[in-house]
Write an enzyme that holds these catalytic residues in place. Sequence first.
Site, PDB file in Angstrom:
ATOM      1  N   HIS A  22       0.831  -1.211   0.000  1.00  0.00           N
ATOM      2  CA  HIS A  22       0.000   0.000   0.000  1.00  0.00           C
ATOM      3  C   HIS A  22       0.863   1.257   0.000  1.00  0.00           C
ATOM      4  O   HIS A  22       1.625   1.492   0.942  1.00  0.00           O
ATOM      5  CB  HIS A  22      -0.905   0.009   1.238  1.00  0.00           C
ATOM      6  CG  HIS A  22      -1.994   1.032   1.173  1.00  0.00           C
ATOM      7  ND1 HIS A  22      -3.221   0.776   0.607  1.00  0.00           N
ATOM      8  CD2 HIS A  22      -2.043   2.306   1.596  1.00  0.00           C
ATOM      9  CE1 HIS A  22      -3.983   1.857   0.694  1.00  0.00           C
ATOM     10  NE2 HIS A  22      -3.282   2.810   1.281  1.00  0.00           N
ATOM     11  N   ASP A  24       0.268   5.511  -1.034  1.00  0.00           N
ATOM     12  CA  ASP A  24      -0.741   6.512  -1.394  1.00  0.00           C
ATOM     13  C   ASP A  24      -0.194   7.643  -2.260  1.00  0.00           C
ATOM     14  O   ASP A  24      -0.813   8.714  -2.338  1.00  0.00           O
ATOM     15  CB  ASP A  24      -1.358   7.108  -0.130  1.00  0.00           C
ATOM     16  CG  ASP A  24      -2.495   6.261   0.407  1.00  0.00           C
ATOM     17  OD1 ASP A  24      -3.433   5.984  -0.347  1.00  0.00           O
ATOM     18  OD2 ASP A  24      -2.437   5.863   1.590  1.00  0.00           O
ATOM     19  N   GLU A 130      -8.965   1.440  -2.518  1.00  0.00           N
ATOM     20  CA  GLU A 130      -9.118   1.541  -1.064  1.00  0.00           C
ATOM     21  C   GLU A 130     -10.482   2.134  -0.735  1.00  0.00           C
ATOM     22  O   GLU A 130     -10.689   3.330  -0.830  1.00  0.00           O
ATOM     23  CB  GLU A 130      -8.001   2.405  -0.463  1.00  0.00           C
ATOM     24  CG  GLU A 130      -8.022   2.410   1.053  1.00  0.00           C
ATOM     25  CD  GLU A 130      -6.876   3.186   1.655  1.00  0.00           C
ATOM     26  OE1 GLU A 130      -6.581   2.954   2.851  1.00  0.00           O
ATOM     27  OE2 GLU A 130      -6.277   4.027   0.963  1.00  0.00           O
ATOM     28  N   HIS A 157     -13.261   1.990   4.054  1.00  0.00           N
ATOM     29  CA  HIS A 157     -12.199   2.861   4.580  1.00  0.00           C
ATOM     30  C   HIS A 157     -12.605   3.192   6.013  1.00  0.00           C
ATOM     31  O   HIS A 157     -12.907   2.269   6.777  1.00  0.00           O
ATOM     32  CB  HIS A 157     -11.997   4.092   3.683  1.00  0.00           C
ATOM     33  CG  HIS A 157     -10.727   4.831   4.001  1.00  0.00           C
ATOM     34  ND1 HIS A 157     -10.713   6.118   4.498  1.00  0.00           N
ATOM     35  CD2 HIS A 157      -9.435   4.449   3.934  1.00  0.00           C
ATOM     36  CE1 HIS A 157      -9.466   6.499   4.714  1.00  0.00           C
ATOM     37  NE2 HIS A 157      -8.665   5.506   4.384  1.00  0.00           N
ATOM     38  N   HIS A 198      -8.742  -1.973   7.399  1.00  0.00           N
ATOM     39  CA  HIS A 198      -9.787  -0.984   7.686  1.00  0.00           C
ATOM     40  C   HIS A 198     -11.093  -1.586   8.182  1.00  0.00           C
ATOM     41  O   HIS A 198     -11.901  -0.863   8.769  1.00  0.00           O
ATOM     42  CB  HIS A 198     -10.091  -0.089   6.470  1.00  0.00           C
ATOM     43  CG  HIS A 198      -9.134   1.028   6.271  1.00  0.00           C
ATOM     44  ND1 HIS A 198      -9.107   2.151   7.062  1.00  0.00           N
ATOM     45  CD2 HIS A 198      -8.141   1.192   5.370  1.00  0.00           C
ATOM     46  CE1 HIS A 198      -8.158   2.964   6.663  1.00  0.00           C
ATOM     47  NE2 HIS A 198      -7.544   2.396   5.636  1.00  0.00           N
ATOM     48  N   HIS A 219      -2.397  -3.234   4.666  1.00  0.00           N
ATOM     49  CA  HIS A 219      -1.630  -2.348   5.553  1.00  0.00           C
ATOM     50  C   HIS A 219      -2.271  -2.318   6.944  1.00  0.00           C
ATOM     51  O   HIS A 219      -2.981  -1.397   7.294  1.00  0.00           O
ATOM     52  CB  HIS A 219      -1.472  -0.938   4.965  1.00  0.00           C
ATOM     53  CG  HIS A 219      -2.737  -0.207   4.657  1.00  0.00           C
ATOM     54  ND1 HIS A 219      -3.752  -0.708   3.882  1.00  0.00           N
ATOM     55  CD2 HIS A 219      -3.149   1.048   5.009  1.00  0.00           C
ATOM     56  CE1 HIS A 219      -4.722   0.176   3.778  1.00  0.00           C
ATOM     57  NE2 HIS A 219      -4.392   1.249   4.457  1.00  0.00           N
ATOM     58  N   ASP A 325       2.282   2.056   3.839  1.00  0.00           N
ATOM     59  CA  ASP A 325       1.376   3.223   3.817  1.00  0.00           C
ATOM     60  C   ASP A 325       2.150   4.526   3.647  1.00  0.00           C
ATOM     61  O   ASP A 325       1.764   5.572   4.172  1.00  0.00           O
ATOM     62  CB  ASP A 325       0.506   3.280   5.070  1.00  0.00           C
ATOM     63  CG  ASP A 325      -0.790   4.057   4.835  1.00  0.00           C
ATOM     64  OD1 ASP A 325      -1.044   4.483   3.691  1.00  0.00           O
ATOM     65  OD2 ASP A 325      -1.557   4.259   5.806  1.00  0.00           O
TER      66      ASP A 325
END
Length: 382
Positions: A22, A24, A130, A157, A198, A219, A325
């Site tokens: 993961h 971003d 995500e 999420h 999540h 993650h 992350d």
Amino acid sequence: MTNGDLVRAQALLERVLLADGHNDLPWELRVTTGPDPVEAVAGTDLTIRQPHLHTDFPKLAEGRLGMQFWSVYVPCQYEGHSAVTAVLEQIEVVHQMVERYPDRLALVDTADEAEAAFRDGKIASLLGAEGGHSIAESLGVLRILRRLGVRYMTLTHNYNTTWADSGTDEAEHNGLTDFGRAVIREMNKIGMLVDLSHVAPSTMRDALEVSSAPVIFSHSSCRAVNDHPRNIPDDVLETLAAKDGVAMVTFVPGFISPKVADWDDRLRQDMEAAGQDYRNLDQRTKFTAERGGPEKPKASIDDVVAHVEHAREVAGVDHIGLGGDYDGVATLPEGLEDVSKYPVLFAALLERGWSEEDCAKLAGKNTLRVLRAADEVTRSDA
């Protein structure tokens, strides 16, 4: 750790594909330049060091990263058609990245293609969606995302969807609804990995029961080490291993460090007292900047090692991976500040007596196995 351990780790990651679950960066590029995918990618030169980013090509080269699931994240504030539009834009951001840097990135869809890209000296690039809100309750949109190259979807999420409970929202469905179960079955059918980061423990357990393919946590870390709702309970780790899945340990300070988690909990309480929602990342960032108060404590690489070793103890070395992350949080642990630091983590594990073969499993072998297993389920269902 000694310099010898670091040299061994660097040499290992030259030979063995290192996969991260993961990152971003695609959303960070959007935040920096705007929602148009062409402008978002053109607006930041990733061939030079970017101090405001955790991820750029000089850092990636130092980190020896071989495979990345780029997150095509969409905030929960996007709903319905706007969420679908945003996730399509973020998918295009990744495609634009690959087109702009073809000598450094290769868009891949399978484990074999990822290994071929690694042999060619490129970072194998896959996509992970995500937040299940980005399909707007449509299995048709889910299929389109897979057709566009999305290899996993995180079911929620920070908020519940209409069909699955999030770990950071009030329980609404007691796990998955009937439609949520249909989503899992469809993901199995089309070869999209089910990502349980999540989600609430009830959703984790439901998904593990329904899924005919191995699932992942892209993650997340271990709840027994730090009792945070974003982490994985031990019974789920055990079931994950029995189902041949992979838990990719994350580096997010609040998830791995009890002292950081306590600071975050006080922040949440202060935000609630002020009528704001801690789960809203934009509100949280603004509130934190204006709040003042005690300085946020720092996590360290030792915190990450504790989670990796606990996951190995409970799930087994064949069922762990990494999902840093990077560029999804403001700061990372000391020693793992950006993507250049992966070798430091492996050096720490080697110093603690990990074998190179076990490090190789953590690095990427386990993740590649799960990718192959998902494709086998898809072929058997055809």
